[in-house]
Design a protein around this motif. Sequence first.
Motif, PDB file in Angstrom:
ATOM      1  N   VAL A 195      35.241 -43.393  48.351  1.00 40.35           N
ATOM      2  CA  VAL A 195      36.650 -43.047  48.536  1.00 40.35           C
ATOM      3  C   VAL A 195      36.871 -41.601  48.101  1.00 40.35           C
ATOM      4  CG1 VAL A 195      39.035 -43.636  47.924  1.00 40.35           C
ATOM      5  CG2 VAL A 195      37.278 -45.435  47.965  1.00 40.35           C
ATOM      6  N   VAL A 236      29.225 -36.068  40.745  1.00 40.90           N
ATOM      7  CA  VAL A 236      28.959 -37.274  39.956  1.00 40.90           C
ATOM      8  C   VAL A 236      29.016 -38.514  40.862  1.00 40.90           C
ATOM      9  CG1 VAL A 236      29.805 -38.707  38.053  1.00 40.90           C
ATOM     10  CG2 VAL A 236      29.820 -36.214  37.837  1.00 40.90           C
ATOM     11  N   HIS A 247      32.301 -30.038  36.495  1.00 41.99           N
ATOM     12  CA  HIS A 247      33.759 -30.152  36.425  1.00 41.99           C
ATOM     13  C   HIS A 247      34.231 -30.089  34.970  1.00 41.99           C
ATOM     14  CE1 HIS A 247      37.623 -31.250  38.225  1.00 41.99           C
ATOM     15  NE2 HIS A 247      37.845 -31.756  37.040  1.00 41.99           N
TER      16      HIS A 247
END
Length: 371
Positions: free
Chosen positions: A216, A197, A41
Amino acid sequence: MKVKAAVVNGVNTNYSFESLNLAELQHDEVRVRIVATGICHSDDALRLGHAGFGFPAVLGHEGAGIVEQVGSSVNHIAKGDHVVLAYAYCSHCNHCLEGIPAACTDWLSLNWGSLRKDGSAFFTKDDGTAVSNFFHQSSFSTYTNVKVSNVIKVEKDLDLRILGPLGCGLMTGVGTIVNGLQAKPGSSIVILGTGAVGLAAMMAAKIAGCSTIIAVDIHDSRLALSKELGATHTINSKNTDVLERVREITNQVGVNYSIDTTGISDVMKLSLDVLAIRGVAAPIAVTNHDLVLNTLNDLVISSKKMIGVLMGATIPQLTIPKMIEFYKNGDFPFDKLIQFYPFEEINQASADSLSGKTIKPVLILDPNYSV
Ligand SMILES: NC(=O)c1ccc[n+]([C@@H]2O[C@H](COP(=O)([O-])OP(=O)(O)OC[C@H]3O[C@@H](n4cnc5c(N)ncnc54)[C@H](O)[C@@H]3O)[C@@H](O)[C@H]2O)c1
Ligand SMILES: [Zn+2]
Ligand SMILES: [Zn+2]
């Protein structure tokens, strides 16, 4: 020598393929033929301008490949060795000597400095334009010169195509649990954002013995994979109040640790709110968003801590072989996060990563490689 590289020529532009000149190897460098590389990312964060960087640049810092040549002072790596590439460090500053090379005093200049310390460029265009290097690695190129500290030698019977992401995203997640938070058996954790990650952190939390692992995200598919990989609870923050649900799961106590991988201001704040008294939050995203805190209410009253963890505070040469061992015994099935793309499809791979379709894109630079 000439290399084929995916070049970013300016903020918010696509990768474009160019033939570049790779500089002569210096004495403490290793030339690697890249077999495959993950897209992290952070590569896209730079490309999209979320963190300052000088363009044109060859990004990429999750490379895996085969050593082509070594510099005159390199004696423990040889031509033909199979290697994974991680970040660069100096090996002799106080932090490196204390075993925390991610805190190397030269970390920024070595990894985000664009040029070598002597001011020379790794890559140039035919008109002489210097092209920035990233992580002393620039793995979006068929060949690259890296520092010896970037290199982790691996066994030749391992599939090099899956190993590159161990060098950044996966190592960061694992190290944040083991070195940053130092999660204890029986403890509880919330992981906000289950990309590469977050999922690596989640698998490490399970290995470390965390007994409540709450994942989440906003994508149900990622939450389903989280469940498969060890989450005890999952929450889709699009349709559920995360704080309320975490309190419910923990009998109103909150969790011992949290990790934010989203870099969104409200979510980073949430990473503090979900903590129990004396809990520790690790916000580790590469983000240009700020976090506003009231230190008394958000930290002091409940004795909470917030810590920065770079590259999981790992020593890559020690951590990566351990991750491979956990992979081999089935406790760290990181290959489930990977989707392969031909090198030429880097723009599609990047788009699929940003849209949430692909968790960890890996570009194949050598389609003829086989184990
Ligand atoms: N600290 C370091 O050393 C280090 C090293 C590598 C990567 N990073 C950074 O870590 C971050 C995570 O990397 P990644 O490769 O896993 O990225 P990713 O984009 O795959 O993961 C982010 C996840 O957050 C989820 N998300 C987005 N908005 C959300 C919301 N409102 N609530 C909950 N979840 C939400 C996304 O769906 C995605 O699954 C990036 O910012 C990356 O640059 C930091
Ligand atoms: Zn990265
Ligand atoms: Zn150092």
